[in-house]
Design a protein around this motif. Structure first.
Motif, PDB file in Angstrom:
ATOM      1  N   ALA A   1      18.243  30.179  39.389  1.00 41.32           N
ATOM      2  CA  ALA A   1      19.448  29.614  38.776  1.00 41.32           C
ATOM      3  C   ALA A   1      20.475  30.719  38.556  1.00 41.32           C
ATOM      4  O   ALA A   1      20.129  31.901  38.467  1.00 41.32           O
ATOM      5  CB  ALA A   1      19.111  28.948  37.445  1.00 41.32           C
ATOM      6  N   VAL A   2      21.714  30.311  38.459  1.00 44.37           N
ATOM      7  CA  VAL A   2      22.812  31.216  38.121  1.00 44.37           C
ATOM      8  C   VAL A   2      23.914  30.401  37.471  1.00 44.37           C
ATOM      9  O   VAL A   2      24.054  29.202  37.752  1.00 44.37           O
ATOM     10  CB  VAL A   2      23.359  31.960  39.371  1.00 44.37           C
ATOM     11  CG1 VAL A   2      24.117  31.018  40.305  1.00 44.37           C
ATOM     12  CG2 VAL A   2      24.228  33.149  38.985  1.00 44.37           C
ATOM     13  N   ALA A   3      24.674  31.052  36.601  1.00 44.24           N
ATOM     14  CA  ALA A   3      25.834  30.399  35.997  1.00 44.24           C
ATOM     15  C   ALA A   3      27.089  31.176  36.380  1.00 44.24           C
ATOM     16  O   ALA A   3      27.060  32.399  36.500  1.00 44.24           O
ATOM     17  CB  ALA A   3      25.694  30.361  34.480  1.00 44.24           C
ATOM     18  N   LEU A   4      28.161  30.451  36.584  1.00 47.44           N
ATOM     19  CA  LEU A   4      29.475  31.050  36.767  1.00 47.44           C
ATOM     20  C   LEU A   4      30.344  30.523  35.641  1.00 47.44           C
ATOM     21  O   LEU A   4      30.627  29.323  35.564  1.00 47.44           O
ATOM     22  CB  LEU A   4      30.085  30.682  38.121  1.00 47.44           C
ATOM     23  CG  LEU A   4      31.498  31.230  38.331  1.00 47.44           C
ATOM     24  CD1 LEU A   4      31.482  32.757  38.417  1.00 47.44           C
ATOM     25  CD2 LEU A   4      32.140  30.631  39.562  1.00 47.44           C
ATOM     26  N   HIS A   5      30.735  31.430  34.766  1.00 45.84           N
ATOM     27  CA  HIS A   5      31.502  31.070  33.575  1.00 45.84           C
ATOM     28  C   HIS A   5      32.920  31.610  33.703  1.00 45.84           C
ATOM     29  O   HIS A   5      33.115  32.804  33.942  1.00 45.84           O
ATOM     30  CB  HIS A   5      30.811  31.657  32.343  1.00 45.84           C
ATOM     31  CG  HIS A   5      31.460  31.296  31.065  1.00 45.84           C
ATOM     32  ND1 HIS A   5      31.369  30.040  30.512  1.00 45.84           N
ATOM     33  CD2 HIS A   5      32.242  32.024  30.227  1.00 45.84           C
ATOM     34  CE1 HIS A   5      32.052  30.009  29.382  1.00 45.84           C
ATOM     35  NE2 HIS A   5      32.593  31.197  29.194  1.00 45.84           N
ATOM     36  N   VAL A   6      33.903  30.734  33.551  1.00 47.71           N
ATOM     37  CA  VAL A   6      35.299  31.163  33.579  1.00 47.71           C
ATOM     38  C   VAL A   6      35.608  31.845  32.260  1.00 47.71           C
ATOM     39  O   VAL A   6      35.388  31.284  31.189  1.00 47.71           O
ATOM     40  CB  VAL A   6      36.249  29.971  33.813  1.00 47.71           C
ATOM     41  CG1 VAL A   6      37.707  30.428  33.726  1.00 47.71           C
ATOM     42  CG2 VAL A   6      35.966  29.317  35.161  1.00 47.71           C
ATOM     43  N   CYS A   7      36.101  33.073  32.353  1.00 48.34           N
ATOM     44  CA  CYS A   7      36.363  33.871  31.151  1.00 48.34           C
ATOM     45  C   CYS A   7      37.835  34.003  30.816  1.00 48.34           C
ATOM     46  O   CYS A   7      38.198  34.084  29.643  1.00 48.34           O
ATOM     47  CB  CYS A   7      35.807  35.288  31.342  1.00 48.34           C
ATOM     48  SG  CYS A   7      34.046  35.327  31.509  1.00 48.34           S
ATOM     49  N   TRP A   8      38.630  34.081  31.827  1.00 44.01           N
ATOM     50  CA  TRP A   8      40.045  34.389  31.612  1.00 44.01           C
ATOM     51  C   TRP A   8      40.796  33.945  32.838  1.00 44.01           C
ATOM     52  O   TRP A   8      40.195  33.726  33.899  1.00 44.01           O
ATOM     53  CB  TRP A   8      40.196  35.891  31.362  1.00 44.01           C
ATOM     54  CG  TRP A   8      41.485  36.307  30.733  1.00 44.01           C
ATOM     55  CD1 TRP A   8      42.459  37.075  31.300  1.00 44.01           C
ATOM     56  CD2 TRP A   8      41.943  35.998  29.413  1.00 44.01           C
ATOM     57  NE1 TRP A   8      43.482  37.269  30.422  1.00 44.01           N
ATOM     58  CE2 TRP A   8      43.196  36.606  29.243  1.00 44.01           C
ATOM     59  CE3 TRP A   8      41.423  35.263  28.371  1.00 44.01           C
ATOM     60  CZ2 TRP A   8      43.939  36.503  28.079  1.00 44.01           C
ATOM     61  CZ3 TRP A   8      42.164  35.153  27.203  1.00 44.01           C
ATOM     62  CH2 TRP A   8      43.401  35.780  27.074  1.00 44.01           C
ATOM     63  N   GLU A   9      42.076  33.868  32.745  1.00 43.85           N
ATOM     64  CA  GLU A   9      43.000  33.420  33.780  1.00 43.85           C
ATOM     65  C   GLU A   9      42.398  33.336  35.188  1.00 43.85           C
ATOM     66  O   GLU A   9      42.250  32.255  35.738  1.00 43.85           O
ATOM     67  CB  GLU A   9      44.215  34.346  33.773  1.00 43.85           C
ATOM     68  CG  GLU A   9      45.382  33.823  34.528  1.00 43.85           C
ATOM     69  CD  GLU A   9      46.612  34.683  34.338  1.00 43.85           C
ATOM     70  OE1 GLU A   9      47.644  34.310  34.889  1.00 43.85           O
ATOM     71  OE2 GLU A   9      46.538  35.713  33.644  1.00 43.85           O
ATOM     72  N   THR A  10      42.036  34.444  35.784  1.00 45.03           N
ATOM     73  CA  THR A  10      41.485  34.427  37.149  1.00 45.03           C
ATOM     74  C   THR A  10      40.173  35.208  37.233  1.00 45.03           C
ATOM     75  O   THR A  10      39.799  35.708  38.289  1.00 45.03           O
ATOM     76  CB  THR A  10      42.495  35.013  38.159  1.00 45.03           C
ATOM     77  OG1 THR A  10      42.834  36.346  37.763  1.00 45.03           O
ATOM     78  CG2 THR A  10      43.757  34.167  38.242  1.00 45.03           C
ATOM     79  N   LEU A  11      39.482  35.302  36.102  1.00 47.69           N
ATOM     80  CA  LEU A  11      38.255  36.094  36.021  1.00 47.69           C
ATOM     81  C   LEU A  11      37.076  35.226  35.601  1.00 47.69           C
ATOM     82  O   LEU A  11      37.169  34.477  34.629  1.00 47.69           O
ATOM     83  CB  LEU A  11      38.438  37.231  35.002  1.00 47.69           C
ATOM     84  CG  LEU A  11      37.237  38.134  34.738  1.00 47.69           C
ATOM     85  CD1 LEU A  11      36.914  38.993  35.966  1.00 47.69           C
ATOM     86  CD2 LEU A  11      37.489  39.020  33.526  1.00 47.69           C
TER      87      LEU A  11
END
Length: 151
Positions: free
Chosen positions: A55-65
């Motif tokens: 498994a893996v998560a992709l978490h939006v942190c900031w504008e384009t990051l």
């Protein structure tokens, strides 16, 4: 091997995989409540028998990051491309929503460098990312390496 978005029924399995590595000190633990509340961030890798092996998560942190987090692979399936496929899938998903770069805080810098990530100073990352870190037992003495990839 099949990669798909995680569903709520996957949360306990993801939690169990995270715990394997957290207990060995190779990854920071994540409460099951966090996995449930962020299940939309996760992808899972399922083997031919329908068993989740990573498994893996992709978490939006900031504008384009975005942050690649909670990357786990069942120890019985290491070195079979599961982790690489999961990270690459999350990066492709990040591109689709407009991310320009992704980072990870990791103890496995070599793995990420093989995927094109470069080591960066943690202080170059937006302060917003540290909102999660204050919950960590190691805060403020983080011993993970920050790596970043422009996508």
């Amino acid at each position: 091997m099949n990669i798909r978005k995680a569903v709520l029924d996957d949360a306990q399995t993801i939690f169990g995989l995270v715990e394997i590595y957290a207990k060995k000190g190779e990854m920071l633990p994540r409460p099951i409540s966090e996995i449930y509340s962020q299940i939309r961030d996760f992808f899972v890798c399922v083997n031919d028998d329908g068993v989740i092996i990573g498994a893996v998560a992709l978490h939006v942190c900031w504008e384009t990051l975005g942050e690649v987090r909670s990357l786990v692979v069942d120890p019985n399936f290491l070195s079979q491309g599961v982790g690489t496929t999961l990270v690459n899938t999350s990066i492709e998903d990040g591109k689709k929503i407009g991310l320009k770069s992704v980072f990870a805080l990791t103890y496995s810098e070599d793995f990420f460098s093989k995927l094109g990530f470069k080591q960066v100073d943690k202080d170059t990352l937006p302060h917003k990312i540290w909102g999660e870190c204050v919950k960590c037992l190691k805060f403020p003495n983080c011993d993970e390496t920050a790596v970043l990839k422009e996508i």
